[in-house]
Design a protein around this motif. Structure first.
Motif, short mmCIF file in Angstrom:
data_model
loop_
_atom_site.label_atom_id
_atom_site.label_comp_id
_atom_site.label_asym_id
_atom_site.label_seq_id
_atom_site.Cartn_x
_atom_site.Cartn_y
_atom_site.Cartn_z
N LEU A 1 -29.22 -35.96 19.50
CA LEU A 1 -28.89 -35.65 20.90
C LEU A 1 -28.09 -34.37 21.01
CD1 LEU A 1 -27.98 -39.23 22.19
CD2 LEU A 1 -29.93 -37.84 22.92
N LEU A 2 -27.17 -34.13 20.07
CA LEU A 2 -26.40 -32.89 20.10
C LEU A 2 -27.31 -31.68 19.88
CD1 LEU A 2 -23.71 -31.40 20.21
CD2 LEU A 2 -23.44 -31.86 17.76
N LEU A 3 -28.25 -31.79 18.94
CA LEU A 3 -29.18 -30.69 18.71
C LEU A 3 -30.05 -30.44 19.94
CD1 LEU A 3 -30.47 -28.64 16.82
CD2 LEU A 3 -31.97 -30.46 15.97
N ALA A 4 -30.53 -31.52 20.57
CA ALA A 4 -31.34 -31.36 21.78
C ALA A 4 -30.54 -30.74 22.90
CB ALA A 4 -31.89 -32.72 22.21
N LEU A 5 -29.26 -31.08 23.02
CA LEU A 5 -28.40 -30.50 24.06
C LEU A 5 -28.18 -29.02 23.81
CD1 LEU A 5 -26.57 -30.82 26.52
CD2 LEU A 5 -24.73 -31.54 24.98
N ILE B 1 -31.05 -44.12 27.42
CA ILE B 1 -31.52 -43.29 26.31
C ILE B 1 -30.66 -43.51 25.08
CG2 ILE B 1 -31.84 -40.90 25.53
CD1 ILE B 1 -32.49 -40.15 28.39
N ALA B 2 -29.35 -43.52 25.26
CA ALA B 2 -28.44 -43.70 24.13
C ALA B 2 -28.63 -45.07 23.48
CB ALA B 2 -26.99 -43.53 24.60
N ARG B 3 -28.81 -46.09 24.29
CA ARG B 3 -28.96 -47.43 23.75
C ARG B 3 -30.27 -47.61 22.99
NH1 ARG B 3 -28.13 -49.60 28.18
NH2 ARG B 3 -25.87 -49.67 28.04
N SER B 4 -31.30 -46.93 23.45
CA SER B 4 -32.59 -47.05 22.76
C SER B 4 -32.59 -46.31 21.42
CB SER B 4 -33.70 -46.50 23.65
OG SER B 4 -33.52 -45.11 23.89
N LEU B 5 -31.72 -45.31 21.26
CA LEU B 5 -31.69 -44.54 20.02
C LEU B 5 -30.64 -45.04 19.04
CD1 LEU B 5 -31.98 -40.90 21.46
CD2 LEU B 5 -33.79 -42.29 20.44
N SER B 6 -29.56 -45.63 19.54
CA SER B 6 -28.44 -46.00 18.68
C SER B 6 -28.60 -47.42 18.16
CB SER B 6 -27.12 -45.86 19.45
OG SER B 6 -26.94 -44.54 19.93
N CYS B 7 -27.63 -47.78 17.31
CA CYS B 7 -27.61 -49.13 16.74
C CYS B 7 -27.32 -50.14 17.83
CB CYS B 7 -26.55 -49.21 15.65
SG CYS B 7 -26.38 -50.85 14.90
N PRO B 8 -28.09 -51.23 17.92
CA PRO B 8 -27.88 -52.20 19.01
C PRO B 8 -26.60 -53.01 18.87
CG PRO B 8 -29.56 -52.99 17.50
CD PRO B 8 -29.23 -51.59 17.07
N ARG B 9 -25.93 -52.96 17.72
CA ARG B 9 -24.73 -53.79 17.53
C ARG B 9 -23.50 -53.22 18.22
NH1 ARG B 9 -26.85 -53.92 12.18
NH2 ARG B 9 -25.35 -52.32 11.56
N VAL C 1 -20.39 -42.27 22.55
CA VAL C 1 -20.64 -40.85 22.27
C VAL C 1 -22.09 -40.48 22.59
CG1 VAL C 1 -20.63 -39.08 20.48
CG2 VAL C 1 -18.82 -40.81 20.53
N ALA C 2 -23.01 -41.34 22.20
CA ALA C 2 -24.43 -41.06 22.49
C ALA C 2 -24.69 -41.03 23.99
CB ALA C 2 -25.32 -42.11 21.82
N SER C 3 -24.01 -41.87 24.76
CA SER C 3 -24.17 -41.85 26.21
C SER C 3 -23.67 -40.53 26.79
CB SER C 3 -23.41 -43.02 26.84
OG SER C 3 -23.97 -44.26 26.44
N ALA C 4 -22.53 -40.04 26.28
CA ALA C 4 -22.02 -38.76 26.77
C ALA C 4 -23.00 -37.63 26.49
CB ALA C 4 -20.66 -38.47 26.13
N LEU C 5 -23.55 -37.60 25.28
CA LEU C 5 -24.50 -36.54 24.93
C LEU C 5 -25.79 -36.67 25.72
CD1 LEU C 5 -23.99 -36.53 21.06
CD2 LEU C 5 -23.19 -34.81 22.69
N ALA C 6 -26.29 -37.90 25.87
CA ALA C 6 -27.52 -38.10 26.62
C ALA C 6 -27.33 -37.77 28.10
CB ALA C 6 -28.01 -39.54 26.46
#
Length: 369
Positions: free
Chosen positions: A54-58, A304-312, A317-322
Motif C-alpha cells: 500500500l505504501l508503494l502504491a501510494l 481494502i486494508a482488511r482484505s489485504l491484511s491478516c484477519p486476526r 496502519v493499512a487503513s491509513a495507507l489505503a
C-alpha cells in the motif's frame, strides 16, 4: 534441607535456552534491553507485506498526481522540481498548487479511514462508519454554522470537532439500552445524520449567495485551496490519533468478541470503548474541517486494508495507507476526468462508494466478529 543451587542452575539454563521459533506466518524481531534481558516483537508477514504494498502504491499514485493536470509534466521535469530545480512554471504547478493538495488528500484520507476502521471495530459491523452513523454530518453542520456567521467565534476545525462529538454523543445516547453494536446503533446514526444534514441545508438557505458559496466546500467535500493552518492541525491530530489507536490495538482486537469474553481476557471494555470513540471523533472532526464530508473513504479504506491484511488483527496502519491512496486517486480522477471542469472529491468517492456499499449489503456476512 533441599539445596537451592540446582534450582538456580535450572533458572540460568532456562535463560540461556534458545528462543522458541515464531508462529507460522510471523517474523520475530529480538533485541537486548539496556538494563539486561531480551525483548521481542512478532510481526505478521501478511500485514507487513500489505503495508509495504500500500505504501508503494501510494508513492506511485502521488507521483502521478503531481505530474498530471491542466499542465502535464514529464517524469524528468517532475523529478527536477522535487530535488529543488526545474523551470519556474513547473515549480509553481507542483510546489504551490499540487503538493499542498496532495498533502491534504493523504492526511484527510488517512484520518477518515482510520476513524472508519475504529468505528467498525467498535460496533462489530462494516457499515458503522462515521459517514453513515452521522458523525460526518454533525461536523459539517457545525463547520457550516461557523462559516455562515451565527455569532460563533470558533474556527471551522474547532466547530467541526464540536459537531462530531455532539453527533456521536446523541447517537450513543439514543442506543444506550442496546450498546454500540448491531443495527439499532446504525439506524440511530442514520437518523442523527439526517437531522444534521437538514440543519446544514437550512443554514445555507437562510444566507446570501456569497456566504453560501463560502460554505459550499463543507457540504460536498473538496480539497481545493485548503488553508495551511487547518492542514497543520490535521497533521498533528492524525499523529496523535494514530498513536492512540496503535496503543489500543490489543483492546480493539478483543472488542470483536463479546463484552464478557473481552472482560475475561483483562480488557476494561467500557473505558476502551470511550477511548476508541474519542479517537474516532477527533480524526473525523479534523478531516471534515479540511475536506468536508467525504464519508465513503471511511468505508472503502478499511475494507481494502482488511482484505489485504491478516484477519486476526485490526489493520490500523493499512487503513491509513489505503484511505490516503483512495483519496489521492479520487481527487486525481476528479481533476482530470472532465478537465478543465473539476469534480469535487466527495462526488467521486460517492459515485465509487455507492456500489461498494451495495456490495457490502448484499454479502451474507457483515459482522467483524
Amino acid at each position: 534441607m533441599m539445596s537451592l543451587f540446582p534450582l538456580a542452575r535450572d533458572a540460568t539454563a532456562a535463560k540461556r535456552a534458545p528462543a522458541l521459533p515464531p508462529p507460522s506466518g510471523c517474523w520475530r524481531l529480538a533485541w537486548q534491553r539496556p538494563g539486561g534481558g531480551e525483548a521481542s516483537l512478532l510481526i505478521t508477514r501478511r500485514s507487513a507485506l500489505a503495508n509495504a504494498g500500500l505504501l508503494l502504491a501510494l508513492l506511485v499514485a502521488s507521483g502521478v498526481y503531481l505530474a498530471l493536470g491542466s499542465v502535464h509534466l514529464a517524469p524528468r521535469s517532475l523529478a527536477a522540481v522535487l530535488v529543488g530545480g526545474g523551470d519556474p512554471v513547473a515549480r509553481f504547478m507542483v510546489i504551490e498548487l499540487r503538493l499542498p493538495r496532495l498533502v491534504a488528500a493523504c492526511l484527510t484520507g488517512a484520518a477518515f479511514a482510520v476513524a472508519g476502521c475504529l468505528m467498525q471495530t467498535l460496533a462489530r459491523n462494516r457499515l458503522a462508519t462515521p459517514g453513515i452513523i452521522g458523525i460526518d454530518n454533525g461536523a459539517t453542520a457545525f463547520a457550516v454554522a461557523s462559516v455562515v456567521g451565527l455569532g460563533v467565534s470558533l474556527a471551522p476545525p474547532a466547530m467541526a470537532l464540536a459537531g462530531a462529538a455532539t453527533a456521536a454523543a446523541i447517537t450513543f445516547g439514543l442506543t444506550a439500552g442496546g450498546g454500540s453494536r448491531g443495527y439499532r446503533f446504525i439506524v440511530a446514526g442514520i437518523g442523527v445524520g439526517a437531522v444534521f444534514g437538514a440543519v446544514t441545508q437550512l443554514l445555507l438557505a437562510r444566507v446570501d449567495m456569497d456566504t453560501a458559496n463560502a460554505a459550499y466546500p463543507w457540504t460536498v467535500g473538496t480539497l481545493n485551496a485548503r488553508p495551511a493552518g487547518a492542514l497543520l492541525v490535521l497533521g498533528a491530530g492524525l499523529a496523535v490519533g494514530l498513536a492512540m489507536a496503535l496503543q489500543l490495538s490489543r483492546a480493539l482486537s478483543l472488542m470483536r468478541f463479546s463484552d464478557a469474553v473481552a472482560q475475561g481476557l483483562g480488557s476494561r471494555v467500557g473505558c476502551r470503548r470511550w477511548q476508541v470513540l474519542a479517537v474516532s471523533v477527533l480524526l473525523t472532526g479534523l478531516a471534515v474541517a479540511v475536506a468536508g464530508p467525504v464519508g465513503m473513504v471511511g468505508l472503502i479504506g478499511p475494507e481494502i486494508a482488511r482484505s489485504l491484511s491478516c484477519p486476526r488483527g485490526v489493520p490500523i496502519v493499512a487503513s491509513a495507507l489505503a484511505g490516503a491512496l483512495v483519496m489521492v486517486l479520487a481527487d486525481l480522477l476528479g481533476r482530470v476526468l472532465l478537465a478543465p471542469i473539476e469534480l469535487p472529491v466527495g462526488i467521486v468517492t460517492a459515485v465509487v462508494g455507492g456500489p461498494w456499499l451495495l456490495w457490502i449489503l448484499l454479502r451474507p456476512h457483515r459482522s467483524l466478529a
